[in-house]
Design a protein around this motif. Structure first.
Motif, PDB file in Angstrom:
ATOM      1  N   SER A 103      34.948  33.340  20.993  1.00 23.15           N
ATOM      2  CA  SER A 103      36.294  33.741  20.561  1.00 23.15           C
ATOM      3  C   SER A 103      37.091  32.552  20.050  1.00 23.15           C
ATOM      4  N   ARG A 104      36.933  31.408  20.716  1.00 22.35           N
ATOM      5  CA  ARG A 104      37.678  30.223  20.263  1.00 22.35           C
ATOM      6  C   ARG A 104      37.259  29.875  18.836  1.00 22.35           C
ATOM      7  N   ARG A 105      35.946  29.915  18.602  1.00 16.69           N
ATOM      8  CA  ARG A 105      35.430  29.552  17.285  1.00 16.69           C
ATOM      9  C   ARG A 105      35.849  30.579  16.219  1.00 16.69           C
ATOM     10  N   VAL A 106      35.754  31.864  16.578  1.00 25.15           N
ATOM     11  CA  VAL A 106      35.958  32.906  15.569  1.00 25.15           C
ATOM     12  C   VAL A 106      37.440  33.195  15.328  1.00 25.15           C
ATOM     13  N   PHE A 107      38.236  33.171  16.400  1.00 28.50           N
ATOM     14  CA  PHE A 107      39.630  33.612  16.257  1.00 28.50           C
ATOM     15  C   PHE A 107      40.666  32.499  16.421  1.00 28.50           C
ATOM     16  N   ASP A 108      40.351  31.490  17.189  1.00 30.91           N
ATOM     17  CA  ASP A 108      41.414  30.572  17.620  1.00 30.91           C
ATOM     18  C   ASP A 108      41.240  29.150  17.114  1.00 30.91           C
ATOM     19  N   THR A 109      40.553  28.976  16.005  1.00 31.32           N
ATOM     20  CA  THR A 109      40.377  27.629  15.463  1.00 31.32           C
ATOM     21  C   THR A 109      40.719  27.653  13.981  1.00 31.32           C
ATOM     22  N   ARG A 110      41.659  26.794  13.583  1.00 36.93           N
ATOM     23  CA  ARG A 110      41.873  26.626  12.144  1.00 36.93           C
ATOM     24  C   ARG A 110      42.376  25.218  11.866  1.00 36.93           C
ATOM     25  N   PRO A 111      42.106  24.726  10.645  1.00 35.85           N
ATOM     26  CA  PRO A 111      42.547  23.372  10.310  1.00 35.85           C
ATOM     27  C   PRO A 111      44.073  23.273  10.318  1.00 35.85           C
ATOM     28  N   GLU A 119      29.575  31.797   0.113  1.00 32.17           N
ATOM     29  CA  GLU A 119      30.313  30.995   1.091  1.00 32.17           C
ATOM     30  C   GLU A 119      30.599  31.805   2.333  1.00 32.17           C
ATOM     31  N   VAL A 120      30.182  31.270   3.480  1.00 27.84           N
ATOM     32  CA  VAL A 120      30.460  31.927   4.754  1.00 27.84           C
ATOM     33  C   VAL A 120      31.810  31.412   5.256  1.00 27.84           C
ATOM     34  N   PRO A 121      32.740  32.318   5.604  1.00 30.37           N
ATOM     35  CA  PRO A 121      34.035  31.849   6.122  1.00 30.37           C
ATOM     36  C   PRO A 121      33.829  30.918   7.321  1.00 30.37           C
ATOM     37  N   GLU A 122      34.645  29.875   7.373  1.00 32.70           N
ATOM     38  CA  GLU A 122      34.507  28.847   8.411  1.00 32.70           C
ATOM     39  C   GLU A 122      34.333  29.430   9.828  1.00 32.70           C
ATOM     40  N   PRO A 123      35.160  30.424  10.238  1.00 36.91           N
ATOM     41  CA  PRO A 123      35.043  30.916  11.621  1.00 36.91           C
ATOM     42  C   PRO A 123      33.689  31.565  11.928  1.00 36.91           C
ATOM     43  N   LEU A 124      32.934  31.940  10.855  1.00 38.83           N
ATOM     44  CA  LEU A 124      31.665  32.642  11.063  1.00 38.83           C
ATOM     45  C   LEU A 124      30.468  31.726  10.876  1.00 38.83           C
ATOM     46  N   LYS A 125      30.747  30.427  10.677  1.00 39.63           N
ATOM     47  CA  LYS A 125      29.644  29.499  10.388  1.00 39.63           C
ATOM     48  C   LYS A 125      28.749  29.222  11.588  1.00 39.63           C
ATOM     49  N   GLY A 126      29.170  29.643  12.781  1.00 41.51           N
ATOM     50  CA  GLY A 126      28.319  29.429  13.955  1.00 41.51           C
ATOM     51  C   GLY A 126      27.415  30.615  14.256  1.00 41.51           C
ATOM     52  N   LEU A 127      27.454  31.668  13.425  1.00 43.32           N
ATOM     53  CA  LEU A 127      26.658  32.870  13.713  1.00 43.32           C
ATOM     54  C   LEU A 127      25.167  32.566  13.734  1.00 43.32           C
ATOM     55  N   PRO A 128      24.444  33.089  14.712  1.00 42.66           N
ATOM     56  CA  PRO A 128      22.980  32.993  14.655  1.00 42.66           C
ATOM     57  C   PRO A 128      22.469  33.789  13.438  1.00 42.66           C
ATOM     58  N   GLY A 129      21.313  33.404  12.931  1.00 41.68           N
ATOM     59  CA  GLY A 129      20.696  34.179  11.848  1.00 41.68           C
ATOM     60  C   GLY A 129      21.165  33.799  10.463  1.00 41.68           C
ATOM     61  N   LEU A 130      22.018  32.757  10.359  1.00 40.95           N
ATOM     62  CA  LEU A 130      22.513  32.383   9.029  1.00 40.95           C
ATOM     63  C   LEU A 130      21.372  31.911   8.115  1.00 40.95           C
ATOM     64  N   ASP A 131      20.239  31.528   8.728  1.00 35.81           N
ATOM     65  CA  ASP A 131      19.097  31.101   7.909  1.00 35.81           C
ATOM     66  C   ASP A 131      18.514  32.257   7.086  1.00 35.81           C
ATOM     67  N   LEU A 132      18.900  33.491   7.419  1.00 36.61           N
ATOM     68  CA  LEU A 132      18.448  34.641   6.616  1.00 36.61           C
ATOM     69  C   LEU A 132      19.183  34.730   5.282  1.00 36.61           C
ATOM     70  N   LEU A 133      20.349  34.057   5.202  1.00 35.36           N
ATOM     71  CA  LEU A 133      21.213  34.228   4.028  1.00 35.36           C
ATOM     72  C   LEU A 133      20.653  33.539   2.790  1.00 35.36           C
ATOM     73  N   VAL A 134      20.736  34.253   1.656  1.00 35.22           N
ATOM     74  CA  VAL A 134      20.439  33.650   0.355  1.00 35.22           C
ATOM     75  C   VAL A 134      21.588  34.016  -0.589  1.00 35.22           C
ATOM     76  N   PRO A 135      21.846  33.172  -1.610  1.00 32.36           N
ATOM     77  CA  PRO A 135      22.867  33.552  -2.593  1.00 32.36           C
ATOM     78  C   PRO A 135      22.461  34.849  -3.295  1.00 32.36           C
ATOM     79  N   ALA A 136      23.451  35.640  -3.720  1.00 28.58           N
ATOM     80  CA  ALA A 136      23.168  36.925  -4.373  1.00 28.58           C
ATOM     81  C   ALA A 136      22.237  36.749  -5.576  1.00 28.58           C
ATOM     82  N   THR A 137      22.365  35.609  -6.244  1.00 29.13           N
ATOM     83  CA  THR A 137      21.549  35.367  -7.444  1.00 29.13           C
ATOM     84  C   THR A 137      20.063  35.209  -7.110  1.00 29.13           C
ATOM     85  N   GLU A 138      19.768  34.927  -5.839  1.00 29.93           N
ATOM     86  CA  GLU A 138      18.364  34.724  -5.449  1.00 29.93           C
ATOM     87  C   GLU A 138      17.789  35.908  -4.671  1.00 29.93           C
ATOM     88  N   ALA A 139      18.574  36.976  -4.550  1.00 39.09           N
ATOM     89  CA  ALA A 139      18.119  38.116  -3.744  1.00 39.09           C
ATOM     90  C   ALA A 139      16.988  38.854  -4.466  1.00 39.09           C
TER      91      ALA A 139
END
Ligand code: AMP
Ligand code: MN
Ligand code: MN
Length: 325
Positions: A187-195, A50-70
């Motif tokens: 910065s707004r996305r990473v630091f200044d946004t929460r539900p 699970e990627v923390p919500e504030p980091l969900k806009g990071l470029p390159g997230l398509d590189l991520l795989v679950p640890a079980t599939e590494a």
């Protein structure tokens, strides 16, 4: 790296419960390797994918795989922002099974667990080390790489407020911004946004904060805790609590601040910060964790009160062991 065969499998790993520096330096470096022509590449971290919500806009997230599939036996493994093998959880076996292991980090306590260790304790973030290596590999910065590295750099410097914010940090930030990335949006996305639920949760958890001016040999301790039940009542995920320490550490009357966050029955993730009088990494290391002088953490067991009792005791011990007394 330039000699990597074109079909080499590269596995990038960052520390458990990844923060902006862990994910940002890993994905920024991964995007850089992609520009070098590396095609078979995965990025991962231990635990739930699970990627923390504030980091969900990071470029390159398509590189991520679950640890079980590494990849189980990559040709190259590169570790990011992890001071020791224990921060790699179940993925620690890849250090053995990989053809070679490269460690990129900036923790003074780094144990040098890679074959090659690029560890700079003076670097403000692991992303500083990652950018240096990309530059040596002649990888030009593009906006995707830059956004990842900028998130990492601004996270670990507290948005360029902490002591580690040197001229070189601002020069790196300038190079990253020159690619056209938008610091306001990031910065707004990473630091200044929460539900709203997180805003209410913070209100409740901050409302029960305790100030102990006499603790830490008179330097003062402020602390609070949050349980899984608190999260459930407000419908929030554990990662929203990462930002809580920033509200607690404002307390003028305390040098040391601490947030004790329940992760399971009888298990707590502890965040500690210091304004300068106390080396909290010594406390964290003594309690089985690690970190930096002014920002450290560990896994606590028992009740929240028992965890804080141990911190209080270690704070007194750490202070009697220093010249500051
Ligand atoms: P945090 O409070 O989670 O933002 O972490 C602050 C610093 O402490 C980071 O630099 C982490 O590397 C370190 N840290 C936090 N938790 C642990 C842990 N359980 N073990 C080792 N280091 C930790
Ligand atoms: Mn980190
Ligand atoms: Mn870091």
């Amino acid at each position: 790296m330039q000699q990597l065969p074109p079909d080499a499998r590269v596995l990038l790993i960052c520390h458990v419960n990844p923060d902006g520096d862990a994910l940002g330096s890993m994905l920024g470096f991964g995007l850089g390797l992609r520009r070098l022509g590396v095609r078979r590449m995965q990025a991962t971290f231990p635990g739930p994918p699970e990627v923390p919500e504030p980091l969900k806009g990071l470029p390159g997230l398509d590189l991520l795989v679950p640890a079980t599939e590494a990849y189980s036996d990559p040709d190259l493994v590169v570790c990011f922002d992890a001071a020791s093998e224990s921060r790699l959880g179940d993925l620690v076996d890849r250090l053995e099974s990989a053809g070679t292991a490269l460690v990129l980090d900036h923790h003074a306590s780094n144990t040098g667990f890679g074959r090659v260790n690029l560890v700079d304790p003076h670097a403000a973030a692991t992303s500083v080390v990652a950018e240096e290596l990309l530059a040596r590999l002649d990888v030009p910065l593009d906006a995707g790489i830059a956004e990842c590295l900028y998130v990492a750099l601004s996270t670990d410097t507290g948005s360029f407020r902490f002591e580690a914010t040197t001229p070189a940090v601002h020069q790196l930030a300038a190079r990253l911004l020159a690619t056209g990335i938008r610091p306001g949006d990031i910065s707004r996305r990473v630091f200044d946004t929460r539900p709203f639920g997180a805003v209410k949760l913070f209100g409740e958890v901050l409302g029960r904060a305790r100030l102990e001016p006499a603790a830490a040999a008179g330097h003062g301790l402020v602390w609070t805790y949050a349980t899984l039940d608190d999260l459930a009542r407000h419908g929030q995920r554990p990662s929203v609590l990462e930002a809580l320490i920033d509200s607690v550490r404002c307390t003028a009357e305390a040098d040391v601040s601490c947030v004790v966050k329940q992760t399971a029955a009888g298990e707590w993730a502890v965040s500690m910060r210091s304004k300068g009088a106390v080396d909290v990494s010594r406390v964290a290391v003594a309690l089985g964790g690690g970190g930096h002088r002014f920002a450290a953490g560990f896994t606590g067991r028992g009740t929240a009160d028992e965890v804080v009792d141990r911190i209080r005791a270690e704070l007194d011990g750490a202070l009697t062991g220093t010249a500051r007394g």
